[in-house]
Structures are given as structure tokens and as C-alpha cells.
Design a protein around this motif. Structure first.
Motif, PDB file in Angstrom:
ATOM      1  N   SER A 154      13.214   9.146  -6.200  1.00 56.77           N
ATOM      2  CA  SER A 154      12.089   8.240  -6.456  1.00 56.77           C
ATOM      3  C   SER A 154      12.348   7.452  -7.728  1.00 56.77           C
ATOM      4  O   SER A 154      13.042   7.943  -8.635  1.00 56.77           O
ATOM      5  N   PRO A 155      11.825   6.221  -7.811  1.00 51.76           N
ATOM      6  CA  PRO A 155      11.190   5.492  -6.718  1.00 51.76           C
ATOM      7  C   PRO A 155      12.234   5.053  -5.694  1.00 51.76           C
ATOM      8  O   PRO A 155      13.418   5.080  -5.968  1.00 51.76           O
ATOM      9  N   SER A 156      11.796   4.595  -4.553  1.00 54.31           N
ATOM     10  CA  SER A 156      12.749   4.093  -3.565  1.00 54.31           C
ATOM     11  C   SER A 156      13.234   2.702  -3.967  1.00 54.31           C
ATOM     12  O   SER A 156      14.372   2.335  -3.675  1.00 54.31           O
ATOM     13  N   ASN A 157      12.364   1.952  -4.601  1.00 54.12           N
ATOM     14  CA  ASN A 157      12.714   0.623  -5.097  1.00 54.12           C
ATOM     15  C   ASN A 157      12.145   0.447  -6.504  1.00 54.12           C
ATOM     16  O   ASN A 157      11.043   0.932  -6.791  1.00 54.12           O
ATOM     17  N   LYS A 158      12.912  -0.257  -7.332  1.00 53.28           N
ATOM     18  CA  LYS A 158      12.440  -0.518  -8.690  1.00 53.28           C
ATOM     19  C   LYS A 158      12.898  -1.908  -9.095  1.00 53.28           C
ATOM     20  O   LYS A 158      14.089  -2.218  -9.050  1.00 53.28           O
ATOM     21  N   VAL A 159      11.928  -2.719  -9.474  1.00 53.56           N
ATOM     22  CA  VAL A 159      12.226  -4.040 -10.006  1.00 53.56           C
ATOM     23  C   VAL A 159      11.804  -4.028 -11.464  1.00 53.56           C
ATOM     24  O   VAL A 159      10.674  -3.642 -11.790  1.00 53.56           O
ATOM     25  N   THR A 160      12.702  -4.422 -12.336  1.00 46.00           N
ATOM     26  CA  THR A 160      12.404  -4.406 -13.756  1.00 46.00           C
ATOM     27  C   THR A 160      12.947  -5.656 -14.427  1.00 46.00           C
ATOM     28  O   THR A 160      13.760  -6.383 -13.846  1.00 46.00           O
ATOM     29  N   GLY A 219      18.476   7.103  -1.972  1.00 50.36           N
ATOM     30  CA  GLY A 219      18.824   6.133  -3.002  1.00 50.36           C
ATOM     31  C   GLY A 219      17.616   5.440  -3.620  1.00 50.36           C
ATOM     32  O   GLY A 219      16.522   5.398  -3.046  1.00 50.36           O
ATOM     33  N   THR A 220      17.829   4.922  -4.811  1.00 46.01           N
ATOM     34  CA  THR A 220      16.852   4.053  -5.474  1.00 46.01           C
ATOM     35  C   THR A 220      17.504   2.690  -5.631  1.00 46.01           C
ATOM     36  O   THR A 220      18.586   2.581  -6.203  1.00 46.01           O
ATOM     37  N   ARG A 221      16.826   1.693  -5.084  1.00 42.16           N
ATOM     38  CA  ARG A 221      17.338   0.324  -5.185  1.00 42.16           C
ATOM     39  C   ARG A 221      16.776  -0.310  -6.438  1.00 42.16           C
ATOM     40  O   ARG A 221      15.575  -0.549  -6.531  1.00 42.16           O
ATOM     41  N   LEU A 222      17.659  -0.580  -7.392  1.00 41.88           N
ATOM     42  CA  LEU A 222      17.243  -1.130  -8.677  1.00 41.88           C
ATOM     43  C   LEU A 222      17.601  -2.603  -8.733  1.00 41.88           C
ATOM     44  O   LEU A 222      18.748  -2.983  -8.477  1.00 41.88           O
ATOM     45  N   LEU A 223      16.625  -3.414  -9.081  1.00 39.22           N
ATOM     46  CA  LEU A 223      16.849  -4.838  -9.270  1.00 39.22           C
ATOM     47  C   LEU A 223      16.400  -5.212 -10.669  1.00 39.22           C
ATOM     48  O   LEU A 223      15.232  -5.004 -11.028  1.00 39.22           O
ATOM     49  N   VAL A 224      17.331  -5.737 -11.443  1.00 36.52           N
ATOM     50  CA  VAL A 224      17.025  -6.152 -12.806  1.00 36.52           C
ATOM     51  C   VAL A 224      16.972  -7.679 -12.839  1.00 36.52           C
ATOM     52  O   VAL A 224      17.961  -8.338 -12.523  1.00 36.52           O
ATOM     53  N   LEU A 225      15.807  -8.193 -13.186  1.00 35.05           N
ATOM     54  CA  LEU A 225      15.627  -9.649 -13.182  1.00 35.05           C
ATOM     55  C   LEU A 225      15.975 -10.272 -14.533  1.00 35.05           C
ATOM     56  O   LEU A 225      15.863  -9.606 -15.571  1.00 35.05           O
TER      57      LEU A 225
END
Lengths: 118, 114
Positions: free
Chosen positions: A7-13, A112-118
Motif C-alpha cells: 500500500s498504497p497501490s498508487n501514489k502521486v506526489t 506493487g505501488t505505482r509512484l508518480l512524481v510530478l
């Protein structure tokens, strides 16, 4: 539990923020592993735990990455001051044992955790 | 350094055909090999494994063949189904009871056409 959960399954930061990724291994598995997978790529080994100790941290990409494991179970991967190149899928796996008979070393992965860094 | 690689990055087959996915490894000390299946948006799923003292192992619709002479590993899927469409990774363990690391190949994308 029945399998490895993350967790989380998805993370946008936003760039510069810290993130924590959690892994719950299969109950009774003593070894735990973290991998990173960039889009369309294979798995990049980051770190492993035997119990609560991590003897080899050389796979961590930089000192912004750290991981800990408590109670021989849950593990947290922390990325400080995230950068856009940190965007990836972070996978956790566990195995019954770290060494010994081959079958015990089979690693079972979480979603998995999908991490997206903006 | 030692590495594991794949001969074919993509494979397209018709439903019902047999599929063969190949993998080459370079570490002659490797003693344990695993095939994983990864569907889109999911983590790798264990399919089948084989130890270096074996040259063949069969599962349900899958067979893994190991040729230590040429350091080659293959995964055969019988009667391929649309649900078999995924990326398949081979992984090798570098040998020795205390060698924990699995080294993964880059993966082969299997597409099953109905």
C-alpha cells in the motif's frame, strides 16, 4: 495473509516531497525484498531483509532511499525529497527463507505501488 | 557482471498453439531458476521453477527446460490461451545456499491472438 500486500497501490506526489511505501509479506516468511520496475523494464533489486536486518543496502539508488522492517514482518520503503526519475513501480517480495533449499528461496511478489512524481 | 537475457523480446501466437519463451544465462554457478508471469498492472506471479540438477520440470500446461551445457532456459506453454498474454520473466539465483539474489531478465511480451 494469503499473499504479499502493498500500500498504497498508487501514489502521486510532488517533486521534493517524501513518500512511504508499505509491504506486508506472507505470514511466516523471514526474507523480504524490494525491487523497482520502470516502465517496460525488468526488475531492479533495491534491498533485502533477513528478519529485521538489511545486510546489503548497496542496491538503493541514493541516500534518499531507506527501508526498515519491524517485528520481522511489515516493511516500509521511504523515499525522501522525491525526484521525477523516482517514478516507477515499487515491488515487494517475500520468501520463506533467505538461503538453503532452493524452493524456500522462491520469491512471491505483491501487486506493487505505482509512484508518480510530478 | 553476470546477466540473464532473453532471445525474443516479443512473441505473438494464435490461441491453441504452443508457446516457447527462451532465456539465456551467463552465470555457470546458477543453481536455481524461476519463471514469472506479469500481467499488466500486476506484480510478477510465480509460474514454475527448476533446480540445476534437473533438465526438465512440468506443471499445469507449462514445462521448463534447462540446458546447462549452453546455459539456456525455456518455458513452454501448451495450448496457449488469451489469459496467458503477459510479460514473462526468467530469473536466476547465482548459486550457493546463501546467495539470495535473483537476477531477472528484461522479459518477453507474449500476445495471444484469438
Amino acid at each position: 495473509g494469503a499473499g504479499v500486500s502493498q500500500s498504497p497501490s498508487n501514489k502521486v506526489t510532488e517533486k521534493g516531497k517524501d513518500v512511504e511505501l508499505r509491504c506486508d509479506p506472507i505470514s511466516g516468511h523471514t526474507a523480504l525484498y524490494w525491487y523497482r520496475q520502470s516502465l517496460g523494464q525488468g526488475l531492479e533489486f533495491l534491498i533485502y531483509f533477513q528478519g529485521n536486518s538489511a545486510p546489503d543496502k548497496s542496491g538503493l539508488p541514493s541516500d534518499r532511499f531507506s527501508a526498515e522492517r519491524t517485528g520481522g514482518s511489515v516493511s516500509t520503503l521511504t523515499i525522501q525529497r522525491t525526484q521525477q526519475e523516482d517514478s516507477a513501480v515499487y515491488l515487494c517480495a517475500s520468501s520463506l527463507v533467505l538461503s538453503g533449499q532452493a524452493g524456500g528461496k522462491t520469491q512471491y511478489f505483491g501487486p506493487g505501488t505505482r509512484l508518480l512524481v510530478l | 557482471g553476470e546477466s540473464v537475457g532473453l532471445h525474443l523480446p516479443t512473441l505473438s501466437v494464435q490461441e491453441g498453439d504452443n508457446s516457447i519463451i527462451n532465456c539465456a544465462y551467463s552465470n555457470s554457478a546458477s543453481d536455481y531458476f524461476i519463471w514469472y508471469k506479469q500481467e499488466s498492472g500486476k506484480g510478477p506471479q510465480f509460474i514454475i521453477d527448476i533446480r540445476s540438477n534437473m533438465d526438465k520440470r512440468q506443471g499445469q500446461r507449462v514445462t521448463v527446460l534447462l540446458n546447462k551445457t549452453v546455459k539456456h532456459l525455456s518455458l513452454q506453454i501448451a495450448a496457449t490461451q488469451p489469459g496467458d498474454s503477459a510479460v514473462y520473466f526468467c530469473a536466476e539465483n547465482g548459486g550457493g545456499g546463501s546467495n539470495y539474489k535473483l537476477t531477472f531478465g528484461k522479459g518477453t511480451l507474449l500476445t495471444v491472438n484469438p
